[in-house]
Scaffold this active site. Structure first.
Site, PDB file in Angstrom:
ATOM      1  N   THR A   1       0.812  -1.214   0.000  1.00  0.00           N
ATOM      2  CA  THR A   1       0.000   0.000   0.000  1.00  0.00           C
ATOM      3  C   THR A   1       0.850   1.270   0.000  1.00  0.00           C
ATOM      4  OG1 THR A   1      -1.405   1.308   1.497  1.00  0.00           O
ATOM      5  CG2 THR A   1      -0.163  -0.420   2.510  1.00  0.00           C
ATOM      6  N   ASP A   2       0.269   2.350  -0.532  1.00  0.00           N
ATOM      7  CA  ASP A   2       0.953   3.658  -0.492  1.00  0.00           C
ATOM      8  C   ASP A   2       1.180   4.128   0.946  1.00  0.00           C
ATOM      9  OD1 ASP A   2      -1.729   4.215   0.118  1.00  0.00           O
ATOM     10  OD2 ASP A   2      -1.972   5.788  -1.391  1.00  0.00           O
ATOM     11  N   GLU A   3       0.389   3.569   1.887  1.00  0.00           N
ATOM     12  CA  GLU A   3       0.468   4.070   3.265  1.00  0.00           C
ATOM     13  C   GLU A   3       1.821   3.808   3.917  1.00  0.00           C
ATOM     14  OE1 GLU A   3      -3.028   3.669   5.676  1.00  0.00           O
ATOM     15  OE2 GLU A   3      -4.276   3.299   3.926  1.00  0.00           O
TER      16      GLU A   3
ATOM     17  N   TYR B   1      -1.373  -0.179  11.207  1.00  0.00           N
ATOM     18  CA  TYR B   1      -1.622  -0.901   9.939  1.00  0.00           C
ATOM     19  C   TYR B   1      -0.472  -0.690   8.967  1.00  0.00           C
ATOM     20  CZ  TYR B   1      -3.261  -1.433   5.108  1.00  0.00           C
ATOM     21  OH  TYR B   1      -3.346  -1.758   3.775  1.00  0.00           O
TER      22      TYR B   1
ATOM     23  N   LYS C   1       2.337  -3.322   7.381  1.00  0.00           N
ATOM     24  CA  LYS C   1       2.544  -3.548   5.935  1.00  0.00           C
ATOM     25  C   LYS C   1       3.993  -3.229   5.562  1.00  0.00           C
ATOM     26  CE  LYS C   1      -0.083  -4.588   3.169  1.00  0.00           C
ATOM     27  NZ  LYS C   1      -0.565  -5.920   2.697  1.00  0.00           N
TER      28      LYS C   1
END
Ligand SMILES: NC(=O)c1ccc[n+]([C@@H]2O[C@H](COP(=O)([O-])OP(=O)(O)OC[C@H]3O[C@@H](n4cnc5c(N)ncnc54)[C@H](O)[C@@H]3O)[C@@H](O)[C@H]2O)c1
Length: 322
Positions: free
Chosen positions: A135-137, A161, A165
């Protein structure tokens, strides 16, 4: 001989769409069989893919938790996969603030179990590939005027989260460097589309607006996300799996930055509902301000770019939920 690929987490949002639009495509199913592993947590619903399982003998389903290393190892040895596309994760930021531990257990240790099992198969099959859906997060947050994240941006996660990741991304990288396992990582922006669990912004707002309930919007609603229709993401995952250079990371984005409040207003317009339903609530702790993805690497090297604009995608999505 057809190759057998393991898909994890495909009773959830993105994975179930992957099953429908990629794994059941005629050119794909002529070359590959797919096993799907999912623990069926609150976010995974077998009904999302049951019609596809019923119709397609090249798909098989196993209810297995990726945290269970014994079951994962047995499955890998029995089924002898040629590759893995790993979607399974705990995926909701708010839940990770309430209960971070399960995010580490599933996203970090679950990924580690899959990597360990993959290394064993890779010994006898040098064509083996492991694609990790990220994810971009993991890149953290951007200010209003900063350039979009490239793959070179430092990893700076801000929520449990995104930290889980990012940790799994680093393990995937380490297995490429240490064990030479052929790995690929995709990092994608915010997805929307059918089959998303109504805890995430877009399906939550649609379902509340339908019932004329208040629509809770964090802070002042001005946070910015780059929205991508789920089919565009899945096409990107497949292109990276098929043609990507192992050891590499590929950003995937929607080319569609929008403030949360504008997303909510668009949904209300689509449904013909009043903006008076909007209710601003206390902001999420550590709420990232802005995500934006530079996907020029995937475009240049693999010819991938998103095709569905937000107006078209949100219409399809609202219609599906209705
Ligand atoms: N939704 C997004 O906007 C987005 C954006 C970029 C990347 N991603 C990534 O894409 C992947 C899929 O996201 P999603 O939105 O479809 O998530 P989701 O929460 O809708 O689905 C996750 C699936 O994983 C399964 N699962 C959870 N824990 C498991 C475990 N221990 N063992 C086996 N299965 C388990 C669930 O049952 C569910 O079917 C995740 O890795 C996520 O980090 C999501």
């Amino acid at each position: 001989m057809k190759k057998k690929i393991l898909l994890t987490g495909c009773a959830g949002f993105i994975g179930s769409n992957f099953v429908k639009t990629i794994a059941c495509r005629s050119d794909v199913k002529s070359l590959y069989d797919f096993d799907i592993v999912d623990a069926l947590t609150y976010a995974g619903r077998l009904e999302n893919i049951q019609p596809d399982l019923d119709k397609n003998p090249h798909l098989a389903f196993y209810k297995i938790d990726i945290r269970d290393d014994k079951k994962i190892n047995e499955l890998f040895l029995e089924r002898n996969y040629s590759g893995v596309i790993h979607f399974a994760a705990e995926s909701h930021v708010d839940n990770s603030i309430k209960n971070p531990n399960i995010f580490v257990e599933t996203n970090v240790l679950g990924t580690l179990n899959l990597l360990n099992a993959s290394v064993k198969l890779f010994k006898d099959n040098k064509d083996f590939k492991f694609l990790h859906v990220s994810t971009d997060e993991v890149y953290g947050t951007l200010h209003e005027e900063e350039p979009a994240f490239t793959e070179e941006h430092k990893i700076q996660p801000n929520s449990p989260y995104s930290a889980s990741k990012a940790s799994s991304d680093l393990l995937v990288r380490a297995y490429y460097e240490t064990f030479k396992l052929p790995t690929l990582i995709t990092r994608c922006s915010n997805n929307y589309g059918p089959y998303q669990f109504p805890e995430k912004l877009i399906p939550l707002m649609i379902s509340k607006a339908q019932k004329n309930e208040k629509l809770p919007v964090y802070g002042d609603g001005r946070n910015i996300r780059d929205w991508i229709y789920v089919d565009d993401h899945n096409e990107g995952v497949w292109v990276v799996f098929s043609k990507g250079k192992t050891g590499e990371v590929y950003n995937l984005g929607g080319n569609s930055e929008m403030r949360n409040i504008d997303v909510v207003k668009t949904i209300l317009r689509e449904l013909g509902k009043s903006e008076e339903l909007i209710s601003y609530v206390t902001d999420r702790p550590g709420h990232d301000w802005r995500y934006a993805m530079d996907f020029s690497k995937a475009k240049k090297e693999l010819g991938w770019e998103p095709k569905i604009d937000f107006r078209t995608g949100i219409k399809k999505t609202v219609e599906w939920y209705l």
